[in-house]
Design an enzyme around this catalytic site. Structure first.
Site, short mmCIF file in Angstrom:
data_model
loop_
_atom_site.label_atom_id
_atom_site.label_comp_id
_atom_site.label_asym_id
_atom_site.label_seq_id
_atom_site.Cartn_x
_atom_site.Cartn_y
_atom_site.Cartn_z
N ASN A 64 20.42 7.90 39.83
CA ASN A 64 21.37 7.01 40.48
C ASN A 64 21.06 7.07 41.97
O ASN A 64 21.46 7.99 42.66
CB ASN A 64 22.79 7.52 40.17
CG ASN A 64 23.88 6.70 40.83
OD1 ASN A 64 23.60 5.80 41.60
ND2 ASN A 64 25.11 7.05 40.51
N ARG A 116 20.71 3.84 37.13
CA ARG A 116 21.88 3.04 37.45
C ARG A 116 21.42 1.90 38.37
O ARG A 116 20.79 2.15 39.40
CB ARG A 116 22.91 3.89 38.18
CG ARG A 116 24.13 3.09 38.53
CD ARG A 116 25.07 3.88 39.38
NE ARG A 116 26.37 3.25 39.35
CZ ARG A 116 27.47 3.84 39.73
NH1 ARG A 116 27.44 5.09 40.13
NH2 ARG A 116 28.62 3.22 39.70
N HIS A 118 31.59 -0.78 38.69
CA HIS A 118 32.03 0.45 38.00
C HIS A 118 31.92 0.29 36.48
O HIS A 118 32.63 0.97 35.73
CB HIS A 118 33.48 0.83 38.36
CG HIS A 118 33.63 1.38 39.75
ND1 HIS A 118 34.66 1.03 40.58
CD2 HIS A 118 32.87 2.26 40.45
CE1 HIS A 118 34.53 1.67 41.73
NE2 HIS A 118 33.45 2.42 41.68
N GLY A 138 38.18 6.65 42.86
CA GLY A 138 37.36 7.67 43.52
C GLY A 138 37.14 7.22 44.95
O GLY A 138 37.96 6.48 45.50
N ASN A 139 36.05 7.63 45.54
CA ASN A 139 35.73 7.14 46.88
C ASN A 139 35.56 5.62 46.84
O ASN A 139 35.98 4.91 47.74
CB ASN A 139 34.47 7.84 47.36
CG ASN A 139 34.44 7.91 48.86
OD1 ASN A 139 35.48 7.83 49.52
ND2 ASN A 139 33.26 8.02 49.41
N ARG A 195 36.15 1.43 52.37
CA ARG A 195 36.07 -0.03 52.18
C ARG A 195 37.47 -0.64 52.18
O ARG A 195 38.42 -0.03 51.67
CB ARG A 195 35.36 -0.35 50.87
CG ARG A 195 33.87 -0.11 50.92
CD ARG A 195 33.22 -0.31 49.57
NE ARG A 195 32.77 0.94 48.99
CZ ARG A 195 32.44 1.11 47.71
NH1 ARG A 195 32.53 0.09 46.87
NH2 ARG A 195 32.05 2.27 47.27
N GLY A 200 41.84 9.78 40.46
CA GLY A 200 42.56 9.57 39.20
C GLY A 200 42.59 10.80 38.32
O GLY A 200 43.58 11.08 37.63
N GLU A 210 29.51 8.71 34.03
CA GLU A 210 28.58 7.58 34.10
C GLU A 210 27.17 8.00 33.67
O GLU A 210 26.44 7.23 33.06
CB GLU A 210 28.57 7.02 35.53
CG GLU A 210 29.88 6.33 35.87
CD GLU A 210 30.16 6.24 37.36
OE1 GLU A 210 30.16 7.31 38.02
OE2 GLU A 210 30.40 5.14 37.85
#
Ligand code: AMP
Length: 396
Positions: free
Chosen positions: A9, A90, A178, A207-208, A238, A327, A376
């Protein structure tokens, strides 16, 4: 021989990796290279999460190719006889075409490069990771796993912006991201609670980066993220949903160009921008300053708003799943999100929430609320095994 699947990733200056056994789903090693192009560091853990080796000084982290070569050197030390049978990547953007993950060939690589304009901050780095792996493993099959593929089932009204049609045809669409996380949650929910998985599920990946997905029978119906990974919920740095008029204002009144606006919206906004302190939820929870509290208030409020929107897209809700670093771990955020949601059948059991239990709703609640740690890397490893090695390896 340790026949294995390597997952990669690749981010702008990082490379996340995992090594899974080619047969079964056993995680052998996970790792992260930070600061590629700078003073890179490599952290590796074994399948149980114990730290393995740290390489900083002699290692070469000049670019993705050098970083991968360094990682492989260390991997061969900690996994003697390592035989990488296939590599899974990814890839953030599969454009309008890729509805499923795919074995890479030259033609597909060219098409993915064309999608760089749709995700300029991510796609070129994903492709750099692929090129590095092709150079390192010329004989191994390589598989691209797309963050957008899971959402390609959206109906037209959730795929389009109200712009002239030509823009839709040129690829200006609501892609959603995601997807690897949502694919994992869909598969886990089907394993743990098959009846819930067939119903109306809202997943909050917090998450971030943060987004939500509405699923019916394990398929994505709507997502809070749109054309880019900026839309929807506020995130670590963001902005989340923003009136496009603000961007015009920044250009005309503040004289900001595309690069300056991109830097503002991707790197200096969200929790960091609002709190003036940090992008990290743990830091904000501990800070107790009015600005940190207001940043958390905004984060929670936008999740509640989008929860209503996702449930509307599904015509109701049967279960809510929390995942991602916030979460999975923040009892405070979960409790706050579920406050005043009784009208939606949501009612938390405080003791279960405090214990980070799998089911955190009360027994009487109409809507089941769950916490499921996402994975993931495992989704990439599974897809790579299925597509590159065939189904014969899937049985443990
Ligand atoms: P991720 O991007 O999924 O790794 O999630 C990172 C986010 O999860 C950061 O904002 C962390 O502060 C947050 N996080 C991780 N552990 C906790 C925790 N115990 N309590 C609150 N937030 C947490």
């Amino acid at each position: 021989m340790n026949e294995a699947i390597l997952t990669l990733n690749a981010g702008s200056s990082s490379l996340k990796l995992s090594v899974h056994a080619a047969t079964g789903e056993r995680l052998l090693v996970s790792g992260l290279v930070d600061s590629i192009g700078g003073d890179g560091t490599l952290r590796l853990k074994d399948g149980d999460g114990a730290e393995l080796a740290a390489q900083t000084s002699v290692a070469d982290f000049r670019d993705h190719q050098a970083a991968l070569a360094t990682v492989l050197g260390v991997l061969r030390e900690v996994l003697p006889g390592l035989d990488v049978a296939a590599v899974g990547h990814r890839v953030v953007h599969g454009g309008p075409d890729f509805k499923a993950h795919a074995v890479l060939d030259t033609a597909i690589l060219e098409r993915l490069a064309a999608f760089s304009s749709l995700a300029p901050l991510h796609q070129p780095h994903n492709l750099a990771g692929i090129r590095a792996a092709l150079a390192a493993f010329p004989a191994a099959a390589q598989v691209a796993c797309f963050d957008t593929a899971f959402h390609r089932t959206h109906p037209f009204v959730n795929d389009v912006f109200a712009l002239p049609r030509a823009y839709y045809d040129k690829g200006v669409r609501r892609y959603g991201f995601h997807g690897l996380s949502y694919e994992y949650i869909a598969s886990e929910l089907a394993r743990r609670a098959p009846l819930l998985a067939e119903g109306r599920v809202v997943v909050a990946h917090l998450g971030n980066g943060a987004s939500m997905c509405a699923m019916q029978d394990g398929r994505s119906v709507a997502s809070t993220m749109g054309f880019s990974a900026l839309d929807g919920l506020p995130m670590g740095t963001r902005c989340g949903q923003l009136d496009p008029g603000v961007v015009l204002h920044l250009m005309v009144e503040e004289g900001m160009d595309a690069k300056a606006i991109s830097d503002l919206l991707y790197k200096r906004s969200g929790l960091l921008g609002l709190s003036g302190l940090s992008n990290d939820m743990r830091t904000l929870e501990a800070a107790g300053t009015p600005e940190a509290d207001e940043a958390i208030d905004y984060f929670v409020f936008r999740i509640q708003r989008e929860l209503g929107a996702m449930a509307a897209a599904l015509g109701g809700i049967d279960s809510l799943v929390f995942c991602g670093g916030i979460g999975e771990n923040s009892r405070l955020v979960r409790a706050r999100v579920c406050e005043r949601m009784a009208w939606m059948g949501i009612e938390l059991d405080p003791a279960r929430n405090a214990a980070n239990a799998e089911v955190i709703s009360s027994d009487l609640a109409r809507t089941t609320v769950l916490v499921i740690p996402t994975n993931e890397e495992l989704v990439i490893a599974r897809a790579t095994r299925r597509l590159a090695l065939g189904s014969t390896r899937s049985a443990a």
